[in-house]
Design an enzyme around this catalytic site. Structure first.
Site, PDB file in Angstrom:
ATOM      1  N   ASP A 163      31.634  36.715  56.567  1.00 41.21           N
ATOM      2  CA  ASP A 163      32.075  35.573  57.363  1.00 41.21           C
ATOM      3  C   ASP A 163      32.082  34.291  56.532  1.00 41.21           C
ATOM      4  O   ASP A 163      31.322  34.152  55.578  1.00 41.21           O
ATOM      5  CB  ASP A 163      31.130  35.406  58.561  1.00 41.21           C
ATOM      6  N   HIS A 219      40.123  33.381  52.009  1.00 45.78           N
ATOM      7  CA  HIS A 219      40.247  34.832  52.139  1.00 45.78           C
ATOM      8  C   HIS A 219      40.518  35.478  50.784  1.00 45.78           C
ATOM      9  O   HIS A 219      40.020  36.568  50.496  1.00 45.78           O
ATOM     10  CB  HIS A 219      41.366  35.179  53.127  1.00 45.78           C
ATOM     11  N   LEU A 246      29.125  55.914  45.564  1.00 42.58           N
ATOM     12  CA  LEU A 246      29.076  54.966  46.672  1.00 42.58           C
ATOM     13  C   LEU A 246      30.304  55.086  47.558  1.00 42.58           C
ATOM     14  O   LEU A 246      31.438  55.152  47.073  1.00 42.58           O
ATOM     15  CB  LEU A 246      28.985  53.539  46.128  1.00 42.58           C
TER      16      LEU A 246
END
Length: 256
Positions: free
Chosen positions: A36, A53, A147
């Site tokens: 966020d 962004h 991962l």
């Protein structure tokens, strides 16, 4: 494995010192992150929200490799919620194009590091070009065993649970499932995150103190860690600080 220094640049020594302080036998298997504050980070600097962004996208690789370096098994990043469609059209369109830039640029190094890409969310409503970029990355990393980098894209927990309840009810009506079989484990298998383990740790950036319709079932006993830092300024060092805090806590799951 890509050399540690290549991923972390000049901060290698500092990161090594932080990693050395972590208990290797108490690393969270699954870390979820609500990324966020991209827009606010940009606006504070007089930049358009989309610039935030873009910077946030570049931070994904750094935190992915920080998680991989200490043995985190799953890293789930909340990239776009079912509620984010309410944002301005231009911003949504920009967000939908980020996978087209991120994956072609990073896929070789992700593959070299044995990272597997997954997506949790609904494909319906996503542009074809977004889906293709993600699916190509999923296909190219399908056989990787390291991962799991899981993007929660077009995801919302309430919708997920309602969908799971409906499918479970349908299976009960058709006799596939007996009501006596229904328990937490079975219900979890009807959620989009199956078969991933529930998050051990949730990190949220930007100072907001809520989970925003994110993995509400799965976060029932997760440890929560909040920071005022916006996502583009959340570094590997901050990630390791969150892990340190996680290791200081006692997880009792309702017991003593």
């Amino acid at each position: 494995m890509i050399p540690f220094k290549k991923w972390f640049g000049g901060g290698k020594q500092q990161n090594d010192e932080l990693i050395a302080k972590l208990a290797a036998d108490n690393i969270p298997n699954h870390v979820a992150v609500i990324m966020d504050g991209n827009g606010r980070w940009a606006q504070k600097r007089g930049l358009p929200r989309v610039a935030g962004h873009h910077s946030g996208m570049k931070n994904v690789k750094k935190i992915t490799m920080a998680a991989d370096a200490i043995g985190v098994k799953v890293l789930t990043l909340y990239a776009f919620s079912t509620e984010n469609w309410k944002r301005p059209k231009e911003e949504v369109e920009y967000l939908m194009k980020l996978p087209l830039e991120f994956f072609p640029k990073e896929i070789e190094e992700l593959i070299a590091n044995n990272v597997q890409i997954r997506m949790t969310g609904w494909q319906e409503g996503l542009p074809d070009y977004t889906l293709k970029a993600i699916q190509d990355a999923i296909d190219q990393t399908r056989n990787n065993t390291g991962l799991i980098l899981n993007f929660a894209l077009n995801y919302g927990s309430r919708k997920e649970m309602l969908s799971g309840v409906k499918r479970l009810a349908q299976d009960m009506r058709t006799g596939k499932i007996d009501e006596n079989q229904v328990d937490e484990s079975l219900f979890s298998s009807y959620l989009l995150t199956h078969p991933l383990p529930d998050p051990d740790l949730l990190i949220r950036t930007s100072g907001e103190l809520r989970i925003s319709n994110f993995m509400m079932w799965q976060l029932a006993y997760s440890e929560l860690w909040f920071t005022d830092l916006c996502w583009p300024e959340f570094s590997e060092q901050h990630f390791y600080e969150a892990i340190q805090e996680y290791q200081r806590r006692a997880r009792r799951y309702g017991g003593l």
